[in-house]
Design a protein around this motif. Sequence first.
Motif, PDB file in Angstrom:
ATOM      1  N   THR A 106       0.840  -1.185   0.000  1.00 46.01           N
ATOM      2  CA  THR A 106       0.000   0.000   0.000  1.00 46.01           C
ATOM      3  C   THR A 106       0.878   1.239   0.000  1.00 46.01           C
ATOM      4  O   THR A 106       2.097   1.172   0.173  1.00 46.01           O
ATOM      5  CB  THR A 106      -0.918   0.048   1.231  1.00 46.01           C
ATOM      6  OG1 THR A 106      -0.116   0.208   2.409  1.00 46.01           O
ATOM      7  CG2 THR A 106      -1.749  -1.210   1.351  1.00 46.01           C
ATOM      8  N   ASP A 107       0.240   2.384  -0.174  1.00 43.79           N
ATOM      9  CA  ASP A 107       0.979   3.642  -0.202  1.00 43.79           C
ATOM     10  C   ASP A 107       1.371   4.097   1.192  1.00 43.79           C
ATOM     11  O   ASP A 107       2.407   4.721   1.380  1.00 43.79           O
ATOM     12  CB  ASP A 107       0.133   4.706  -0.901  1.00 43.79           C
ATOM     13  CG  ASP A 107      -0.127   4.341  -2.349  1.00 43.79           C
ATOM     14  OD1 ASP A 107       0.720   4.644  -3.192  1.00 43.79           O
ATOM     15  OD2 ASP A 107      -1.162   3.718  -2.635  1.00 43.79           O
TER      16      ASP A 107
ATOM     17  N   SER B  48      -1.486   8.792  -5.013  1.00 44.41           N
ATOM     18  CA  SER B  48      -0.840   8.320  -3.795  1.00 44.41           C
ATOM     19  C   SER B  48       0.666   8.561  -3.838  1.00 44.41           C
ATOM     20  O   SER B  48       1.102   9.690  -3.995  1.00 44.41           O
ATOM     21  CB  SER B  48      -1.201   6.860  -3.561  1.00 44.41           C
ATOM     22  OG  SER B  48      -1.152   6.563  -2.188  1.00 44.41           O
ATOM     23  N   ARG B  49       1.506   7.517  -3.706  1.00 50.25           N
ATOM     24  CA  ARG B  49       2.944   7.775  -3.808  1.00 50.25           C
ATOM     25  C   ARG B  49       3.307   8.297  -5.187  1.00 50.25           C
ATOM     26  O   ARG B  49       4.331   8.966  -5.355  1.00 50.25           O
ATOM     27  CB  ARG B  49       3.753   6.530  -3.465  1.00 50.25           C
ATOM     28  CG  ARG B  49       3.703   6.157  -2.004  1.00 50.25           C
ATOM     29  CD  ARG B  49       4.879   5.312  -1.567  1.00 50.25           C
ATOM     30  NE  ARG B  49       4.618   4.689  -0.275  1.00 50.25           N
ATOM     31  CZ  ARG B  49       5.493   3.981   0.419  1.00 50.25           C
ATOM     32  NH1 ARG B  49       6.710   3.803  -0.062  1.00 50.25           N
ATOM     33  NH2 ARG B  49       5.178   3.441   1.580  1.00 50.25           N
TER      34      ARG B  49
ATOM     35  N   ASN C 123       7.651  -0.068  -6.908  1.00 47.83           N
ATOM     36  CA  ASN C 123       6.813  -0.526  -5.795  1.00 47.83           C
ATOM     37  C   ASN C 123       7.413  -1.737  -5.092  1.00 47.83           C
ATOM     38  O   ASN C 123       7.307  -1.879  -3.871  1.00 47.83           O
ATOM     39  CB  ASN C 123       5.415  -0.874  -6.308  1.00 47.83           C
ATOM     40  CG  ASN C 123       4.623   0.348  -6.698  1.00 47.83           C
ATOM     41  OD1 ASN C 123       4.993   1.470  -6.360  1.00 47.83           O
ATOM     42  ND2 ASN C 123       3.533   0.142  -7.419  1.00 47.83           N
TER      43      ASN C 123
ATOM     44  N   THR D  26       0.725  10.907  -0.914  1.00 52.72           N
ATOM     45  CA  THR D  26       1.599  10.974   0.252  1.00 52.72           C
ATOM     46  C   THR D  26       2.407  12.265   0.168  1.00 52.72           C
ATOM     47  O   THR D  26       2.541  12.872  -0.897  1.00 52.72           O
ATOM     48  CB  THR D  26       2.561   9.785   0.290  1.00 52.72           C
ATOM     49  OG1 THR D  26       3.355   9.781  -0.914  1.00 52.72           O
ATOM     50  CG2 THR D  26       1.814   8.473   0.400  1.00 52.72           C
TER      51      THR D  26
ATOM     52  N   GLY E  75       0.098   4.660  -7.862  1.00 52.42           N
ATOM     53  CA  GLY E  75       0.728   4.615  -6.552  1.00 52.42           C
ATOM     54  C   GLY E  75       1.308   3.256  -6.222  1.00 52.42           C
ATOM     55  O   GLY E  75       1.517   2.401  -7.098  1.00 52.42           O
ATOM     56  N   ARG E  76       1.557   3.054  -4.948  1.00 49.45           N
ATOM     57  CA  ARG E  76       2.220   1.840  -4.476  1.00 49.45           C
ATOM     58  C   ARG E  76       1.188   0.761  -4.196  1.00 49.45           C
ATOM     59  O   ARG E  76       0.370   0.873  -3.285  1.00 49.45           O
ATOM     60  CB  ARG E  76       3.032   2.130  -3.220  1.00 49.45           C
ATOM     61  CG  ARG E  76       3.963   0.997  -2.818  1.00 49.45           C
ATOM     62  CD  ARG E  76       4.863   1.464  -1.686  1.00 49.45           C
ATOM     63  NE  ARG E  76       5.958   0.537  -1.429  1.00 49.45           N
ATOM     64  CZ  ARG E  76       5.955  -0.371  -0.469  1.00 49.45           C
ATOM     65  NH1 ARG E  76       4.903  -0.487   0.339  1.00 49.45           N
ATOM     66  NH2 ARG E  76       6.986  -1.147  -0.281  1.00 49.45           N
TER      67      ARG E  76
END
Length: 927
Positions: free
Chosen positions: A89-90, A327-328, A271, A357, A218-219
């Motif tokens: 997850t992020d 996200s990331r 990731n 983030t 994102g991650r």
Amino acid sequence: MRRPRAALLSSALALALAATLGPAAAVAAAPAAPQAAGVSAAVHTEVTTRVADALRAGAGRTSADGIAVVTDDDGAFVSWTAPAGDRLTDARTEFRLPDGRVVQPTVTGRTYGARVLGAPDLKARDVAVVRGSNVLAGRADAVTAPVAPSAPTTLPSRPTKLVSKDPGTPGRYKTRAFTYSSSGMTVPGYDAAVETRAHVVMPRDAKGTRPVVVLLHGRHSVCYQGDEIVDGWPCPEGSRSIPSYLGYRDQQNLLASQGYVTVSISANGINAQDHGENDGGAGTRADLVRRHLTLLSQWNRGTKGPRGTEKLKGKLKLSRVVTVGHSRGGEGVSRAAIKSRAGDPFRIVGQVLVAPTDFATQVAIGIPTTVLLPSCDGDVSDLQGQAYVDRGVGIASGDHALRSSVLVLGANHNYFNSEWTPGVSQAPSWDDGEGVSTSCGPKAAGRLTAKQQRAVGATYVAAAVKAYVARDASARSLLDGSPVRARSAGSATVLSHAVGGRRTAVLTADRQPKVSVRGKAAARSCSLVPRSADAVTCFGDELSPHGAGLMGMSSLPLDPALAVGWTAKGARVRLTGLPSLSHRKWLTMRVVVPPQRTTPSFDLVLTDTAGRSATVKAEHAPSRMPAVANLASRWAQEVRFRLPARSKVDTSKLARVDLKARSASGMLVVLDAYGVSSGQRRSSASVRTVARVSVPTTTRITSADAATQLVRIPVTGTRTRSARVWVEHLDPRTWSTTGSFRTIKPGQTSLDVRLTVPEDDAVSLNPNGYDIGYVTVIADRGAVVDNPTGAVTAPAGKLPTLAAISTDATATPGGSLRWELRLTEPTIEGLWTTARFAAVTDELAAEHLVPTWLQAQVADATLRGPLSSTGAELGLTIASGATSMIVEVPVRRTAQVAPARQVRLVVDRSMLGQPDLVLTGTVTPAP
């Protein structure tokens, strides 16, 4: 030789184990030790082994729900291994302690480990493993839903006025799509290259060059097989890569139909490997975005590329690029803008950050920015992306970039990406909003369906693209706090506020009018984050998106807000010492409505220096946030008041502005206030016209003889004004953080930080040296920071040797075989090693030893027969700064050892570069 005082952790262990806490004054969290980027797999493997050894050796060992804790006099080791197929997850994985502290561990494979100082009595049952809003193991009460009992269940009223041109409406162009794949990107410290792959959707028959929109996911987990998440990168045989980059095709199709070329980048290789980077991989993601943009510029000029890229020749207007990051990925695209250099073959003119983030607290100066915040975000659940807007207030002279925050009530983190959405994704996926609270469950009032959420995301991303590329006023009004909505966003309740643009500061940290009260009212300055026990906080112990991302991650002082309250109608809070608002159309305030039983309401009374007054009502009054808002119940709504005609009040000569209570009681927190006009304003400041700071990942001092060490951080960038940055030093000996503001003058080429190195005689076991401190820089005014954190490393010195006072020991039943081991010098990090039983003639059996002692040494092994066959392995520890230890094997009082029994114990000394040490023992019958 003068050496630093013995610390508990070396460079290797600090990088891979000891993410722990700073000042005890922080209420809900404290600074986590940063990690250096590119920590090698070998170091991670070594550390994992040492953690296992420490756990086996510890007399204070406890375990619960998969969490293991072993304590010593200085603190504890905490370890948790995620199950196979653990979801990436992020949000970072955290250990939460009963005293409110938060520890960010490092990860080796699926094992998370951290050293926690100052917790010698810690028990495993008191620890929780938390990721976002989810408790993965341990105390279930470690995460509580920040929803007040008085929160209404109904949503606040949506604006009734529709925008004149809906940015969510498909355009006139037909589209075509293809995916390209080029050679991978090599990243220092990564075992495998990062893929260079992207999905392109572009208008089919659009003439001329077209603006470009780059999207970055994102991650998320990277591989799957059937219904299971699979670990590894590249994906193991039989598994498939999760196509996260294909999750924005609806968004791409919409923008391409409107005339934009869209490129969605794959980042699975990051990731899977970013766990060793102190910035969560933001810098590497930024490099990946810039790599793709550079390749696009080459293909646009006609350079031969992978199949499909010939369609891009002459089609790209790379002077008009908008980046979109989820996200990331949001932090990654923001860093890509910060990395901009003169001579880049592309220009980023705006960015959209979706549930991002913000680990490094960065602001891209001069770049218009829209942040989408989902109120039911179960991943980046503290909504830390709000900082991109708040930190942008007054970030640089000449920076007029519009920065807007868009709150989507009922949205979760994952549904903006269709490949992260159950029912439509190829790989396993999940609803992260389920874990936030019962008010965000899938059937909760106000929760959006996946289809509704993607529609909102598409509309507001398109609005930002149109506002920042085409300067479309209708699209901009969805972002800047105007009380309007778009039909394409459906029934979703979406609120916005903004800073920057055509705004004159009335109340900000840099412009403080005099505040007084009239009647039964009160006003006080307050802190958005409880930095210390005696701080006057705006929300008590509760958090807010405004500052929540900095909670415990830095000691950076935050700008204050103004808390106001009243207990009678007509009570007033008065502001005097105001600027001219003669060219402004509205007076706006960013106002938080804390949870309370009734909805507070107020008017503004404006009075000029001639004594003329006018009372104005809000165009869209603030509401109490519903239960589905969660943490966003403390998000600032924009309250907009239309300024009266000059014939009524001369707004160029305001004597005062009163907040006049309409409700019988109320509480508000005013973040800031502005005079506002429609439109955007071009910035004269950019990331290239301010001081640019980038902390070296590692600064190696050549000698530890000096008591004070100098860390020289390069400063670049052409600028004519002084800049201010916040510089922090984290001491790994005490895990305390100290910080101060530093000024960077025009022409200054470096920022010097001095670290004190106390004297000691301990040496390090890490051949690469050991950390004497970590330095973090955060931009405050007139600066941008690329790499924010670096380690300062001292040389290791000569390794000590380990020997036994005597290699032979004897005992009788009821006694113990005892050997004393000694180091020639104490070590900085302490020595952890193991000893195994080896076969010998007439070998002592497991039945001869004290059972409780033996069981503590054995994991899933038989407890009968010769010791060498049991799998028993002793964990041996010599504490930091110490030079000796006793190895003890206790014999049962009832042991039958006639004839005498033998023991051979082999001690591993490989970490010291020595061969194994063999200890022998004899157990004879009692006389």
